[in-house]
Structure formats: C-alpha cells, structure tokens
Design a protein around this motif. Structure first.
Motif, short mmCIF file in Angstrom:
data_model
loop_
_atom_site.label_atom_id
_atom_site.label_comp_id
_atom_site.label_asym_id
_atom_site.label_seq_id
_atom_site.Cartn_x
_atom_site.Cartn_y
_atom_site.Cartn_z
N GLU A 96 36.03 27.44 56.81
CA GLU A 96 37.04 28.63 57.32
C GLU A 96 36.12 29.76 57.85
OE1 GLU A 96 41.19 31.36 56.15
OE2 GLU A 96 40.44 29.39 55.08
N TYR A 97 35.08 30.15 57.10
CA TYR A 97 34.43 31.46 57.39
C TYR A 97 32.92 31.20 57.66
CZ TYR A 97 38.59 33.54 55.13
OH TYR A 97 39.93 33.95 54.96
N HIS A 145 33.17 41.05 52.93
CA HIS A 145 32.96 39.52 52.42
C HIS A 145 34.26 39.60 51.51
CE1 HIS A 145 30.63 36.19 50.35
NE2 HIS A 145 31.64 35.66 50.83
N GLN A 154 37.45 38.47 52.74
CA GLN A 154 37.68 37.03 53.15
C GLN A 154 37.97 36.15 51.94
OE1 GLN A 154 33.72 36.06 54.85
NE2 GLN A 154 34.55 37.02 57.04
#
Length: 564
Positions: free
Chosen positions: A264-265, A277, A280
C-alpha cells in the motif's frame, strides 16, 4: 559485602492520611476509593493509596542489626532485602547530608518533627509501602528512623491538586509544610508567595541533581526544566513524566501486515520516525470493525494537549518554541502551529470514539486489551500494563517503546518528545518558618539518586525514572522492563518542555487546551484555534507584564534540548 541477615518485618502502614476533596472538605481514604470509579488512578493502582507510616516503632525496628546491616563505608539506607546496599549512602552524599541536617534539627531524634506532606494519592505508595519485600522498610519509615522526621501524608489527585493549592494561597494556609506541584504551576505559585525559594538550602546541603552519576539525566538542563523558575530554585522533582511511544511488536512483526503495508505504501512497516510516516501506520492499523485503533494518543481536556505540542516543537532546529524569547510574542499562529493542529485533529480518526472524554487509565486499558497498535504514553505504561494487572488482558507482553516521531528540518531528523506535568514538591512558604529547613531536607533526601532509585521501581505509585543511574538499576529495569529503560536513555535528552518557566504558565496552557478541545469537537478550525490561542496568550502577557515574561523566557532557555 556484609552477610545478609534476616530482618524483622516492619509494622504495616496505617490509613492516617486524608484525601482532600475539590470543595475543601476532607474525606476518608476508604470513602474516597469507594466513590472513585473505575477511572480513578488511585483505584487502578490498588494498594498505592495507604496514607501513612503509622505504627512504626523506631526503637525496635532492626535495632538488633544496627550498623551491621550497612555495607562498609555507608552511613544509612535501606536494609532487609538482597541488593539493598545499592541504595545505601555515605555521609558525604545528598542523602547523607540531608539526614545529618535532620538529626541536627531533631537533636538526633530526641525531639522528632512531624511534617504534613501533600501528595497525589496515586503516588504515595512509593513512599509509604515497604519495598521490594516485606522485610524492607518503606522510605517514610527509614526517614523517621534515621532523621527523626515523621511524614503525615495529605492526599490529593492530579485533577484537584491545583484547586487545593489555589485555596491554600487564597487563605495563606500554613497547616502543611510540603506542597505537591507540577512544572507548569511553579511560576504562578512562586509569584503568589506560596513556594519558598530554596537556593539557600541548596547551597548549604548540596543536592546531587547535577551530579554526573547520581543526578538528573540531562544534568543542568533538566534541573532548570524541573526545579527552577526564572533562575530560582522553587521545587524539587521526584518524577520523570517523559512522553514515550509504545507499539505492539506482534502487529508490526506480522508477515501479512508487513506485506500489505509495503504493497500500500511502498515502504517497510516499522515504528514511524516522522509524523508523515506515523499517519500512514496509524491509518493502516485503524480497523474499528476489529476493535483495533491505529494510534490512541490522549485527546481529552488536561491530558491531550501534549500531543499537539510534540507535533509542534519538532518543526524547528533544535526545537520550535512557543514564544519568541526576545519579545514574548506567541509563535503558534503560524504554518507550523496550524500544521500541528491539523495533524492533531486528523489523529481523531485513528482512536476510539470517546477519546475526548477519557484519560490515561482508559488508554492503558485499551493497550492492555490489544485494541491499539501504538500510542503516546507516560513511561510507566510498561510498569502498569503487565500480567496480573487489571489493565492487562494479555497484550502487555507485546508492547515496546520508542522515541516520538519527528520532522526532517534542514536535512536532520528532529524528534522531540515533550516532558509533561511531572510530580514536583515545594516548601509551603505560609507554614511555620522554623520547619522550612526540615521540609527541604525531606525533599533533598527523597530526590537523592540512591533513595529515588530504590522507590522508582516500586509499582505502588507513578513516580517515573528521571536519572541515568535509575535506568541501569535492577529494580527499576525489572519494573519498567529493560527495553523501556534503555529507550528512555534516548528519549530523555531529546525531550522538550511544555509551557513552563513563566508566570501564568498554567493560564497559557489552559487557553491552548480550551481551543484545541473546540477544534477537536469541530467547533472551530485549526486556523482559528491557533489564532484564538495566540490572541489569548497576548492578553495574558500584557496583563502579567511583557518585560517580566521576557526575563522568564530567557531564563527558561536552559530547559530546551539541543540534541539533534
């Protein structure tokens, strides 16, 4: 090393103290606990609420051992348990000098002194409960035995203590000698004449606060943050309310979570080093249908504003401060302040729905129940969320600690945990001046590096580590966990203060807290929250005196960390 001998068990502490209610009345400890509710800190800490060392007979306690119970060269300290020699002290030490002063004042104990000591109910157990075994004394028992000073504890709570102190100021109440305070209240209390300046006693008895081995972690910087206002010593800290971050290693180490996060990241799943971060990771782990929340940082009144502060102060190098020290003009109505406010508001999406009405006991319970991936907490979370505690439902064993996320500023990572609240004690200036020296000596004794290392590991209260020597101590490491103690060695030197060192620090903080609450409850935007707070701060500064606040801000610069 002397041979360990079996010691007599000390008399059980009695229930001599009282809890002061918010309206000025005193209620019994038993009645207080009965009505405290599940969210009360004292209730969650169980046995921490016993209020005095009643029943202690210093004429018989360990009398058969005498000095044979002490290691060679030691003048005093606890006995009766393996490793007690670590907390014994020579005559020429902070504790030894304090005891010598007490003996002089009490004619070697022949004329004992009783001092009333106002203290938070959730902390008193570290001073009045035998630790770490029943054959050990409590700190209060040992103090009476060696110094001839008996402590009578008067209990308050973190939530009502300020109200009680303000009542004492309004009536010039001198009925107690030692006052409970915290960092952001010291300026107001000193300006009101409530806290007696302590520098004459500091010069006379030489505490170890700046000692490279026994002193506060951070030395003079920490002493300035903890104990000083406007360059003057007004309080003595026995706590270390450093904000640490905890996270669940079982979630972060899970192979599926690692794979899904990278998909996803495009990066590895690890504890976040930056706030970007962090967003996320928090979003990834927020799964309300599974009763899992990404980041349960506190958001409620009184407890939550520190999480805005961490996001704000990390936007400068070495730190972004709240005020311009040269003009006392607020710096928060700025892109940095607004960014921190927007992030603080966005974090509401990653926590439970009642975050605005809950505090740290509920947060700790959520962590112990496995309902959170990470959170900003006090350092005692790893002491209290353990097997056998009502806070732990089997997930405490997975918690690990880290330094707060930060920002890249000028190519450098700036991580700034914030030092919040903290237990401080001062000498009540309204009390009998003949007792001021004795009251200070008690504070020097209990803040000494050896004695404080002994009681910091005690699970009977929430005084947390504030010295490097404590972080290496076996009892402290066993209580807080070795991994957490080691991480505190990185957290402490990076920690920034809240608003302190100014007259009206609590008033400035309240204005910020009020507007953040309005923002979090969608009554105003982040931009308006910062603008209204800055305007309120300007009014406070004008009323209090700008020149006075500039002097205080300049003196307080010593409390800001420089480590990048």
């Amino acid at each position: 090393m002397h041979d360990e001998e079996r010691l007599e068990e000390p008399a059980e502490a009695g229930v001599e103290g009282e809890v002061e209610s918010g309206d000025g009345t005193a209620v019994s400890r038993l009645k207080f606990l009965a009505g405290a509710g599940a969210t009360g800190a004292g209730l969650l800490l169980g046995s921490a609420g016993v209020a005095s060392a009643k029943g202690f007979d210093k004429s018989t306690y360990n009398a058969h051992l005498g000095k044979r119970a002490l290691s060679r060269g030691m003048a005093g300290g606890p006995t009766g348990f393996p490793g007690a020699s670590r907390y014994q002290y020579p005559a020429d030490s902070a504790e030894g000098r304090a005891i010598a002063g007490m003996r002089r004042l009490t004619d070697n104990g022949r004329n004992p002194i009783t001092l009333k000591f106002r203290i938070w109910n959730g902390a008193v157990g570290q001073l009045n409960k035998p630790y770490p075994t029943k054959t050990a004394p409590s700190v209060a028992q040992l103090l009476e035995k060696e110094g001839g000073i008996k402590l009578q504890f008067v209990l308050t709570t973190p939530e009502n203590n300020d109200q009680k102190n303000l009542q004492s100021i309004s009536t010039r109440d001198g009925s107690f000698q030692i006052a409970q305070t915290s960092t952001n209240q010291n300026g107001d209390y000193r300006a009101a004449g409530f806290l007696r300046p302590l520098d004459d006693f500091v010069a006379k008895y030489r505490p170890d606060w700046n000692d490279p081995k026994w002193g506060y972690a951070g030395g003079k910087v920490t002493t300035a943050m903890f104990n000083q206002f406007n360059g003057e010593t007004v309080s003595v800290a026995c706590d270390g309310d450093y904000q640490v971050w905890v996270y669940r290693i079982d979630l972060f180490d899970n192979a599926k979570n690692q794979k899904d996060f990278r998909a996803e990241y495009g990066r590895d799943l690890e504890f976040p080093r930056t706030w970007e971060h962090h967003a996320q990771v928090a979003d990834f782990f927020t799964r309300p249908d599974q009763k899992l929340y990404g980041s349960v940082d506190l958001k409620s009144p009184f407890w939550g504003y520190v999480n805005w502060m961490m996001r704000y102060v990390s936007q400068g190098s070495p730190s972004r401060q709240y005020f311009n020290a040269a003009t006392a003009k607020p710096l928060i109505n700025s892109p940095q302040g607004i960014k921190a406010a927007r992030e603080h508001l966005a974090a509401m999406a990653w926590t439970y729905s009642n975050a605005l009405s809950t505090a740290w006991p509920e947060q700790y319970a959520a962590l112990g129940a496995g309902q959170a991936a990470m959170a900003s907490v006090f350092s005692n979370a790893t002491k209290f969320i353990v097997k056998g505690s009502p806070l732990d439902k089997g997930f405490g064993k997975f918690l690990r600690t880290e330094v707060a996320p930060g920002r890249i500023v000028g190519g450098r990572l700036i991580r700034r945990p914030v030092f919040y609240f903290n237990a401080q004690f001062g000498v009540n200036a309204y009390s009998d001046s003949d007792l001021h020296e004795a009251a200070y000596l008690v504070l020097q004794y209990i803040s000494g590096g050896r004695v404080s290392s002994w009681y910091t590991g005690n699970p009977g209260g929430y005084f947390d580590p504030n010295r490097n020597v404590q972080l290496n101590d076996p009892l402290v490491r066993a209580s807080y966990k070795p991994y957490a103690a080691d991480k505190l060695k990185q957290i402490i030197p990076r920690t920034a203060p809240t608003i302190l060192g100014m007259v009206g620090a609590a008033e400035y903080t309240q204005a910020l807290d009020t507007n953040l609450q309005k923002m979090l409850s969608k009554q105003m935007s982040p931009e308006k929250a910062m603008a209204d707070t800055a305007a309120a701060w300007e009014k406070i500064t004008n009323r209090r005196g700008r020149a006075k606040q500039v002097r205080a801000l300049k003196a307080q610069q010593a409390a800001w960390p420089k480590l990048l």
